[in-house]
Scaffold this motif. Structure first.
Motif, PDB file in Angstrom:
ATOM      1  N   ALA A 177      -3.311 -23.166 -51.559  1.00  0.00           N
ATOM      2  CA  ALA A 177      -2.232 -23.642 -52.437  1.00  0.00           C
ATOM      3  C   ALA A 177      -2.815 -24.378 -53.638  1.00  0.00           C
ATOM      4  N   LEU A 178      -3.791 -25.249 -53.402  1.00  0.00           N
ATOM      5  CA  LEU A 178      -4.447 -25.957 -54.505  1.00  0.00           C
ATOM      6  C   LEU A 178      -5.159 -24.977 -55.434  1.00  0.00           C
ATOM      7  N   LEU A 179      -5.837 -23.995 -54.851  1.00  0.00           N
ATOM      8  CA  LEU A 179      -6.570 -23.024 -55.656  1.00  0.00           C
ATOM      9  C   LEU A 179      -5.634 -22.228 -56.555  1.00  0.00           C
ATOM     10  N   LEU A 180      -4.513 -21.761 -56.022  1.00  0.00           N
ATOM     11  CA  LEU A 180      -3.566 -20.972 -56.812  1.00  0.00           C
ATOM     12  C   LEU A 180      -3.003 -21.790 -57.970  1.00  0.00           C
ATOM     13  N   VAL A 181      -2.718 -23.061 -57.716  1.00  0.00           N
ATOM     14  CA  VAL A 181      -2.214 -23.919 -58.787  1.00  0.00           C
ATOM     15  C   VAL A 181      -3.270 -24.098 -59.870  1.00  0.00           C
ATOM     16  N   MET A 182      -4.516 -24.366 -59.480  1.00  0.00           N
ATOM     17  CA  MET A 182      -5.580 -24.598 -60.460  1.00  0.00           C
ATOM     18  C   MET A 182      -5.875 -23.329 -61.258  1.00  0.00           C
ATOM     19  N   LEU A 183      -5.808 -22.163 -60.623  1.00  0.00           N
ATOM     20  CA  LEU A 183      -6.063 -20.907 -61.322  1.00  0.00           C
ATOM     21  C   LEU A 183      -4.985 -20.590 -62.353  1.00  0.00           C
ATOM     22  N   SER A 184      -3.802 -21.134 -62.165  1.00  0.00           N
ATOM     23  CA  SER A 184      -2.699 -20.851 -63.089  1.00  0.00           C
ATOM     24  C   SER A 184      -2.684 -21.786 -64.292  1.00  0.00           C
ATOM     25  N   LEU A 185      -3.556 -22.816 -64.285  1.00  0.00           N
ATOM     26  CA  LEU A 185      -3.541 -23.803 -65.373  1.00  0.00           C
ATOM     27  C   LEU A 185      -4.488 -23.407 -66.501  1.00  0.00           C
ATOM     28  N   PRO A 186      -4.103 -23.671 -67.746  1.00  0.00           N
ATOM     29  CA  PRO A 186      -4.977 -23.351 -68.882  1.00  0.00           C
ATOM     30  C   PRO A 186      -5.958 -24.490 -69.189  1.00  0.00           C
ATOM     31  N   PHE A 187      -7.234 -24.145 -69.324  1.00  0.00           N
ATOM     32  CA  PHE A 187      -8.264 -25.105 -69.724  1.00  0.00           C
ATOM     33  C   PHE A 187      -8.731 -24.731 -71.136  1.00  0.00           C
ATOM     34  N   CYS A 188      -8.420 -25.566 -72.095  1.00  0.00           N
ATOM     35  CA  CYS A 188      -8.750 -25.262 -73.488  1.00  0.00           C
ATOM     36  C   CYS A 188      -9.905 -26.118 -74.020  1.00  0.00           C
ATOM     37  N   ILE A 216       2.606 -34.297 -59.271  1.00  0.00           N
ATOM     38  CA  ILE A 216       3.504 -34.506 -58.123  1.00  0.00           C
ATOM     39  C   ILE A 216       3.104 -33.595 -56.968  1.00  0.00           C
ATOM     40  N   PHE A 217       2.805 -32.324 -57.294  1.00  0.00           N
ATOM     41  CA  PHE A 217       2.380 -31.391 -56.240  1.00  0.00           C
ATOM     42  C   PHE A 217       1.078 -31.842 -55.602  1.00  0.00           C
ATOM     43  N   MET A 218       0.131 -32.297 -56.425  1.00  0.00           N
ATOM     44  CA  MET A 218      -1.167 -32.736 -55.903  1.00  0.00           C
ATOM     45  C   MET A 218      -1.008 -33.932 -54.967  1.00  0.00           C
ATOM     46  N   ILE A 219      -0.161 -34.893 -55.370  1.00  0.00           N
ATOM     47  CA  ILE A 219       0.068 -36.077 -54.527  1.00  0.00           C
ATOM     48  C   ILE A 219       0.756 -35.674 -53.228  1.00  0.00           C
ATOM     49  N   ALA A 220       1.720 -34.728 -53.324  1.00  0.00           N
ATOM     50  CA  ALA A 220       2.424 -34.275 -52.113  1.00  0.00           C
ATOM     51  C   ALA A 220       1.506 -33.476 -51.209  1.00  0.00           C
ATOM     52  N   ASN A 221       0.694 -32.585 -51.797  1.00  0.00           N
ATOM     53  CA  ASN A 221      -0.168 -31.694 -51.018  1.00  0.00           C
ATOM     54  C   ASN A 221      -1.345 -32.430 -50.395  1.00  0.00           C
ATOM     55  N   SER A 222      -1.845 -33.456 -51.065  1.00  0.00           N
ATOM     56  CA  SER A 222      -3.040 -34.152 -50.563  1.00  0.00           C
ATOM     57  C   SER A 222      -2.742 -35.603 -50.200  1.00  0.00           C
ATOM     58  N   VAL A 224       0.141 -37.576 -49.899  1.00  0.00           N
ATOM     59  CA  VAL A 224       1.154 -37.882 -48.883  1.00  0.00           C
ATOM     60  C   VAL A 224       0.721 -37.383 -47.508  1.00  0.00           C
ATOM     61  N   VAL A 225       0.124 -36.190 -47.469  1.00  0.00           N
ATOM     62  CA  VAL A 225      -0.344 -35.626 -46.195  1.00  0.00           C
ATOM     63  C   VAL A 225      -1.393 -36.531 -45.564  1.00  0.00           C
ATOM     64  N   VAL A 226      -2.341 -37.015 -46.379  1.00  0.00           N
ATOM     65  CA  VAL A 226      -3.398 -37.882 -45.864  1.00  0.00           C
ATOM     66  C   VAL A 226      -2.811 -39.183 -45.331  1.00  0.00           C
ATOM     67  N   ILE A 227      -1.840 -39.763 -46.057  1.00  0.00           N
ATOM     68  CA  ILE A 227      -1.216 -41.014 -45.607  1.00  0.00           C
ATOM     69  C   ILE A 227      -0.473 -40.808 -44.297  1.00  0.00           C
ATOM     70  N   VAL A 228       0.316 -39.725 -44.219  1.00  0.00           N
ATOM     71  CA  VAL A 228       1.097 -39.448 -42.998  1.00  0.00           C
ATOM     72  C   VAL A 228       0.170 -39.243 -41.804  1.00  0.00           C
ATOM     73  N   VAL A 229      -0.871 -38.447 -41.979  1.00  0.00           N
ATOM     74  CA  VAL A 229      -1.816 -38.199 -40.878  1.00  0.00           C
ATOM     75  C   VAL A 229      -2.503 -39.501 -40.471  1.00  0.00           C
ATOM     76  N   PHE A 230      -2.897 -40.303 -41.458  1.00  0.00           N
ATOM     77  CA  PHE A 230      -3.557 -41.586 -41.154  1.00  0.00           C
ATOM     78  C   PHE A 230      -2.626 -42.505 -40.364  1.00  0.00           C
ATOM     79  N   LEU A 231      -1.355 -42.590 -40.766  1.00  0.00           N
ATOM     80  CA  LEU A 231      -0.391 -43.431 -40.047  1.00  0.00           C
ATOM     81  C   LEU A 231      -0.167 -42.928 -38.629  1.00  0.00           C
ATOM     82  N   VAL A 278      -3.828 -40.468 -53.703  1.00  0.00           N
ATOM     83  CA  VAL A 278      -2.491 -41.010 -53.901  1.00  0.00           C
ATOM     84  C   VAL A 278      -2.252 -41.330 -55.372  1.00  0.00           C
ATOM     85  N   LEU A 279      -3.299 -41.780 -56.068  1.00  0.00           N
ATOM     86  CA  LEU A 279      -3.167 -42.086 -57.494  1.00  0.00           C
ATOM     87  C   LEU A 279      -3.155 -40.792 -58.300  1.00  0.00           C
ATOM     88  N   PRO A 280      -2.291 -40.681 -59.305  1.00  0.00           N
ATOM     89  CA  PRO A 280      -2.231 -39.451 -60.114  1.00  0.00           C
ATOM     90  C   PRO A 280      -3.440 -39.306 -61.021  1.00  0.00           C
TER      91      PRO A 280
END
Length: 333
Positions: A177-188, A216-222, A224-231, A278-280
């Motif tokens: 999921a992270l890879l697909l998002v990064m591949l779709s972004l333009p780097f200029c 928002i997707f990055m924080i949710a995908n990484s 929030v998941v890390v915080i929930v698993v840690f808790l 967690v930080l953007p």
């Protein structure tokens, strides 16, 4: 058409299912890591230190793997998971540290676009699997202490294997999921990464479009998941420690020794990950320095934590090395 992953004249699965990824490609064919730590002399010192750390990771985790696979410990769920944890530590560190050492020694610290995306995918895959292996180890200790009479029924080999397979499936889903998002972004440009590895946050700083939703997707995908698993892990160990009140002093001491090792590993891995993910992206923080703790320090200390505080592991290690020495002497004769 060249595939952005394999860099060959072909149509791979990713390009076939996501043709817009090729359309979103840009002029950036490589990234350059900025000077990692201070001047060249400082980087050579760090090169020596990381080499020692990497050799320690290889030796420590290989010893743990050899001890578990060549002894009766492999039949026990806790050591079955520990063997997989050591394997993940080897894979995860090897996806980062050799490249880091090469860049510390090189005058120009460049990495191709394809290799950067490959490192991003591999590192997150291994980290995701490792996190879920730690969850499986916590579940194993929970069942062993809270439901000891049902332990062998619940933690049978089939269920342990399913937990490991699930860890790989979920880890793959997270990283793809992270890879697909990064591949779709333009780097200029600019194409300079203020880090020592290709990770989501330093790469997002180079994107030439609005990254609000991606953050928002990055924080949710990484994050929030890390915080929930840690808790979940913290709560499970609190329940385990509370349940030890009813155990004998000998059983309590043994369980505390095992659980304290697990808690140390969890804290070493999760606390830095929470700070970073967690930080953007865009915030000025110490991501580069702090990420060393879970890419190098934690994999290096895990074998020491699990062996020095575990009498059963130390006995098994002595038996395995005695067998190896005996076989070598026999062959020499």
């Amino acid at each position: 058409m060249f595939c952005v992953i394999c860099d060959e004249l072909s149509v791979c699965w990713l390009c076939w299912t996501h043709p817009n990824l090729m359309e979103n490609q840009n002029n950036v064919t490589e990234f350059v890591f900025m000077r990692l730590w201070g001047n060249k002399q400082t980087e050579l010192l760090f090169l020596f230190l990381f080499l020692l750390c990497y050799l320690t990771v290889l030796m420590g985790n290989c010893v743990v793997l050899l001890t578990i696979t060549c002894s009766h410990l492999l039949q026990q769920p806790m050591y079955y998971f520990l063997g997989h944890l050591s394997l993940m530590d080897l894979f995860y560190t090897s996806s980062v540290v050799p490249r880091l050492m090469r860049d510390l020694a090189a005058a120009r610290k460049n990495i191709s676009y394809n290799n950067c995306m490959t490192q991003l995918f591999t590192a997150h895959l291994m980290a995701g699997v490792e996190i879920l292996i730690l969850v499986s180890m916590a579940f194993d200790r929970y069942v062993a202490i809270v439901k000891p009479l049902h332990y062998l029924v619940i933690m049978n080999r089939q269920r342990c294997t399913m937990l490991v397979i699930m860890a790989w499936v979920v880890g793959f889903g997270h990283s793809i999921a992270l890879l697909l998002v990064m591949l779709s972004l333009p780097f200029c440009g600019p194409h300079q990464i203020d880090h020592y590895l290709c990770d989501v946050k330093p790469l997002l700083k180079l994107v030439c479009s609005d990254i609000h939703l991606v953050n928002i997707f990055m924080i949710a995908n990484s994050g929030v998941v890390v915080i929930v698993v840690f808790l979940v892990l913290v709560i499970s160990y609190i329940i385990i420690l509370y349940s030890l009140r009813t155990h004998s002093s000998v059983g309590r001491r043994k369980a505390l020794s095992t659980c304290s090792s697990h808690i140390m590993v969890v804290v070493l891995f999760f606390v830095p990950c929470i700070y970073i993910y967690v930080l953007p992206a865009g915030n000025e923080n110490k991501d580069k320095e702090i990420s060393v703790s879970y890419t190098v320090i934690a994999p290096m200390l895990n074998p020491l934590i699990y062996t020095l505080r575990n009498e059963e592991m130390k006995i098994a290690m002595r038996k395995v090395w005695f067998k190896i020495a005996h076989l070598e002497i026999t062959q020499m004769r």
